[in-house]
Design an enzyme around this catalytic site. Structure first.
Site, mmCIF file in Angstrom:
data_model
loop_
_atom_site.group_PDB
_atom_site.id
_atom_site.type_symbol
_atom_site.label_atom_id
_atom_site.label_comp_id
_atom_site.label_asym_id
_atom_site.label_seq_id
_atom_site.Cartn_x
_atom_site.Cartn_y
_atom_site.Cartn_z
ATOM 1 N N CYS A 2 0.905 -1.310 -0.079
ATOM 2 C CA CYS A 2 0.213 0.081 0.042
ATOM 3 C C CYS A 2 0.816 1.249 -0.160
ATOM 4 C CB CYS A 2 -1.029 0.023 1.133
ATOM 5 S SG CYS A 2 -1.920 -1.206 1.468
ATOM 6 N N ARG A 27 3.974 -0.467 -5.040
ATOM 7 C CA ARG A 27 3.846 -0.760 -3.518
ATOM 8 C C ARG A 27 2.497 -1.640 -3.355
ATOM 9 N NH1 ARG A 27 6.778 1.851 0.788
ATOM 10 N NH2 ARG A 27 5.382 0.872 1.986
ATOM 11 N N TRP A 73 -2.908 -2.668 -1.532
ATOM 12 C CA TRP A 73 -2.683 -4.165 -1.701
ATOM 13 C C TRP A 73 -3.411 -4.697 -0.491
ATOM 14 C CZ3 TRP A 73 -0.746 -8.047 1.409
ATOM 15 C CH2 TRP A 73 -0.183 -9.318 0.699
ATOM 16 N N ASN A 99 -2.297 2.338 5.907
ATOM 17 C CA ASN A 99 -1.627 1.311 5.568
ATOM 18 C C ASN A 99 -1.105 0.488 6.957
ATOM 19 O OD1 ASN A 99 -1.046 2.193 2.968
ATOM 20 N ND2 ASN A 99 1.266 2.656 3.366
ATOM 21 N N GLY A 100 -1.374 -0.984 6.995
ATOM 22 C CA GLY A 100 -1.346 -1.591 8.014
ATOM 23 C C GLY A 100 -2.339 -2.424 8.442
ATOM 24 N N GLU A 478 16.990 -18.429 -6.330
ATOM 25 C CA GLU A 478 16.821 -17.229 -6.858
ATOM 26 C C GLU A 478 16.242 -17.472 -7.959
ATOM 27 O OE1 GLU A 478 16.171 -14.301 -5.559
ATOM 28 O OE2 GLU A 478 16.266 -12.905 -7.353
ATOM 29 N N LYS A 482 12.493 -15.804 -9.387
ATOM 30 C CA LYS A 482 12.409 -15.024 -10.365
ATOM 31 C C LYS A 482 11.270 -15.571 -11.322
ATOM 32 C CE LYS A 482 13.408 -11.937 -9.203
ATOM 33 N NZ LYS A 482 14.161 -11.789 -7.745
ATOM 34 N N GLU A 485 7.876 -15.767 -9.718
ATOM 35 C CA GLU A 485 7.265 -14.488 -9.537
ATOM 36 C C GLU A 485 6.679 -13.791 -10.829
ATOM 37 O OE1 GLU A 485 9.307 -11.817 -6.770
ATOM 38 O OE2 GLU A 485 11.019 -12.295 -7.640
ATOM 39 N N HIS A 501 15.395 -38.047 -3.288
ATOM 40 C CA HIS A 501 14.711 -37.941 -2.016
ATOM 41 C C HIS A 501 13.140 -37.692 -2.015
ATOM 42 C CE1 HIS A 501 18.287 -39.489 -0.062
ATOM 43 N NE2 HIS A 501 19.025 -38.364 -0.402
ATOM 44 N N LYS A 603 5.601 -4.363 -3.738
ATOM 45 C CA LYS A 603 7.226 -4.046 -3.322
ATOM 46 C C LYS A 603 7.011 -3.626 -1.738
ATOM 47 C CE LYS A 603 11.543 -3.026 -5.164
ATOM 48 N NZ LYS A 603 12.036 -4.477 -5.660
HETATM 49 C C1 F6R Z 1 11.615 -11.008 -4.891
HETATM 50 C C2 F6R Z 1 11.605 -9.785 -4.158
HETATM 51 C C3 F6R Z 1 11.120 -10.032 -2.680
HETATM 52 C C4 F6R Z 1 11.964 -9.509 -1.548
HETATM 53 C C5 F6R Z 1 11.579 -9.317 -0.272
HETATM 54 C C6 F6R Z 1 12.362 -8.770 0.600
HETATM 55 O O1 F6R Z 1 12.162 -10.665 -6.054
HETATM 56 O O2 F6R Z 1 11.668 -8.677 -4.480
HETATM 57 O O3 F6R Z 1 11.399 -11.607 -2.265
HETATM 58 O O4 F6R Z 1 13.451 -9.618 -1.804
HETATM 59 O O5 F6R Z 1 10.241 -8.932 -0.135
HETATM 60 O O6 F6R Z 1 12.331 -7.470 0.467
HETATM 61 P P1 F6R Z 1 13.478 -6.425 0.885
HETATM 62 O O7 F6R Z 1 14.697 -6.777 0.374
HETATM 63 O O8 F6R Z 1 13.034 -5.127 0.741
HETATM 64 O O9 F6R Z 1 13.460 -6.423 2.492
#
Ligand code: F6R
Length: 608
Positions: A2, A27, A73, A99-100, A478, A482, A485, A501, A603
């Site tokens: 948010c 966000r 969000w 937010n929250g 990772e 990627k 997501e 296993h 984000k």
């Molecule tokens: C994946 C991604 C998330 C962040 C995670 C931590 O591409 O972006 O998994 O890595 O939410 O975010 P930060 O680094 O902001 O604590």
């Protein structure tokens, strides 16, 4: 999670609020809304969907110089017009964005009485109704309401009876004030402010502020004044300009050679063959006293931490463990004086990482931060740390920040290694490896056409595996992260040794397996894992730093090979990571996904 934007000043509020929402959209993007004080009334416009849906509904611009906006969000209630913020009370006197999460929302609703009609399913709407029951100044009314709330909030409130005043408050969800000329802004994120001012003030938890065009006053919840200093931001605007790139994600992938240079800048000490990390606030004597290291983070930051753990452990011979921050804090961890705790976060606001940091510090532990966002909550609460200098990351999926985290860990590993048994010669070789990294990343970027072709070959798959051993495993994690997501292809990472296993049962001719093959001692064993997959008819794509001469078997066995430059173990996760980013990006593009704002994600995860 948010986004909040608020403006009061001489300019028309609406364009500034919409522009702020555009910058905050990363966000959270399931609904948006604005409320503006216009001709003594509060006008509210909101809509489910992305910002362009709201914009398309605005036929006539709303006049007015004071307003608030929100991009959501969803936590409580589906993404609908009604659940979009701002929320108002029944008389439309107050409008609030939040937010929250309000944990005691049921109690608060019961307190309001049965006759209160709620128009949304959100927890946030209760704030507007409670405000309507208060008397006195706006800031006092907000304070009285917040005193009854259990949970987290970043809020902004406007009041029809205080036409150019905004009250904002913070408890667990970021709020930043932006100081302009005869204007004040507030936002949940610097991105919404940087176009208007470079002077910002971060609210701390338990603070409330009143903004008017000519300034601001910050207080604690008990009404005592909090004296805040503004900090100056470096120009961040270039990062929000996508230029000719089709997506922010693409821009952030291709700019990684420069990001590496920025993270390394001023930190390589050729004379003593070590790293210079002044912000750690640790003396040489402290460094040699470290007996153990625990790294905490979430998502890709955790995977960078896992790669960092291998780097530090191998160079400094200190036992290192990386753990999900959320799990760590709930298992009542034992905090030791000679353990160094490291929290890793791009945003510096991730709720679980912040909570883990606070838990460690509460128990007397020393915490370093590897953080990108300057002045963020985590950056302010750690005992010392390394700023990544990657610049704001706009695309929801992390790429350049992840790489920058790896570089920060490599620097820390070098410093810790050189404070112990790593020789000057080995230190110099590592510095050379780090200096070579931008070039090696460029070499991987040059593989883009081949990787794009590969992604088209496998993008119809329902599922994919990513496997690797020891140093290769975090890279596999990772890579899977990627791909899933942004392309929505189900992808799982396993240590290569674990495949037999259980997961091998899922391998068929339709399940591509991406095998991470560093040119290290375990290469023959990783090749055996490839054989096992091939024997079950699974397509194998090898990602390797081993040359064809070093291992011709890879090329014989694999259906495709992505060959990255040979490099040391400290920079290999970054080099291979870029190849996997390109793979995920092209898979997502070829499937027509929303690359920069993948479904259900946001984000900066500022809720638990
Ligand atoms: C994946 C991604 C998330 C962040 C995670 C931590 O591409 O972006 O998994 O890595 O939410 O975010 P930060 O680094 O902001 O604590």
């Amino acid at each position: 999670m948010c986004g909040i934007i608020a403006y009061t000043g001489k300019q028309l509020a609406m364009p500034i609020l919409l522009d702020g929402l555009r910058r905050l959209e990363y966000r959270g993007y399931d609904s948006t809304g604005i409320s503006i004080l216009s001709r003594k009334r509060i006008k509210t416009l909101k809509a489910a969907g992305k910002l362009n849906v709201l914009e398309s509904k605005i036929n006539n611009p709303v006049s007015g110089h004071c307003g608030i906006g929100h991009t959501r969000w969803a936590t409580h209630g589906a993404p609908t017009d009604e659940n979009a913020h701002p929320h108002t009370d029944p008389t439309y006197r107050f409008a609030v964005v939040h937010n929250g999460i309000i944990e005691n929302v049921d109690t608060l609703k019961a307190r309001l009485g049965k006759d209160t009609k709620f128009t949304s399913d959100t927890d946030s709407e209760v704030i507007a109704h409670m405000l309507a029951q208060q008397t006195g100044e706006l800031i006092d009314a907000v304070r009285q309401v917040l005193a009854q709330i259990v949970g987290t909030y970043g809020i902004a409130v406007i009041d029809q009876q205080n036409p150019s005043t905004i009250v904002v408050a913070r408890n667990g969800s970021p709020v930043i004030l932006g100081i302009g000329n005869d204007e004040m802004l507030a936002a949940s994120d610097m991105s919404a402010l940087s176009r208007y001012t470079d002077q910002v003030v971060h609210l701390d938890d338990g603070e409330i502020a009143q903004l008017t065009p000519d300034g601001f006053q910050v207080m604690h919840m008990d009404s005592s004044v909090s004296h805040k200093e503004a900090i100056t931001l470096n120009d961040q605007n270039a990062h929000y300009d996508r230029g000719a790139h089709p997506h922010y994600l693409y821009k952030e992938i291709v700019e990684q050679p420069d990001i590496v240079v920025q993270t390394l800048s001023g930190r390589l000490d050729d004379r003593f063959s070590t790293a210079r990390l002044g912000g750690l606030n640790l003396e040489a004597r402290d460094l040699i006293g470290i007996k153990r290291i625990t790294i905490l983070g979430c998502g890709s930051a955790l995977y960078a931490g896992m790669a960092g753990a291998s780097m530090i452990e191998s160079l400094a011979r200190i036992p290192v463990a990386a753990e999900p921050a959320a799990e760590f804090r709930y298992r009542n961890p034992v905090i030791e004086q000679d353990t160094l705790y490291i929290v890793v976060s791009q945003s510096g606001e991730t709720f679980d990482t912040l909570a883990a940091l606070r838990e460690v510090r509460r128990k007397g532990g020393f915490v370093l931060g590897i953080v990108n966002s300057v002045g963020s909550t985590i950056a302010r609460e750690v005992d010392g740390g390394i700023y990544m200098h990657a610049g704001p990351e706009v695309s929801v999926a992390s790429t350049k920040a992840y790489t920058s985290m790896l570089v920060a860990f490599a620097l820390l590993a070098l410093l810790l290694g050189r404070s112990r048994d790593v020789s000057p010669q080995r230190g110099s070789a590592i510095i050379k490896e780090l200096k070579q990294l931008p070039e090696n990343i460029r070499a991987v970027l040059a593989l883009e056409p081949a990787i794009a072709k590969l992604s088209e070959q496998y993008n119809k798959s329902q599922s994919a595996f990513f496997i690797g051993r020891t140093n290769g495993f975090p890279i596999a994690l990772e890579g899977a992260q990627k791909l899933k997501e942004i392309s929505y292809i189900h992808a799982e990472a396993y240590p290569a040794s674990e495949l037999k296993h259980g997961p091998l049962a899922l391998v068929t001719g339709e399940t591509p397996c991406f095998v991470v093959l560093p040119n290290d001692d375990l290469l023959p064993k990783s090749i055996s894992s490839m054989e096992e997959i091939k024997a079950r008819g699974g397509p194998v794509i090898a990602l390797t730093s081993a040359t064809q001469q070093a291992s011709s078997r890879i090329d014989t066995l694999a259906d495709a090979v992505i060959r990255v430059p040979e490099t040391g173990s400290l920079t290999l996760p970054a080099v291979m990571g870029v190849a996997l980013q390109l793979l995920a990006y092209h898979s997502a593009v070829s499937l027509g996904r929303d690359v920069d704002q993948p479904r259900n994600l946001a984000k900066s995860v500022t809720v638990e």
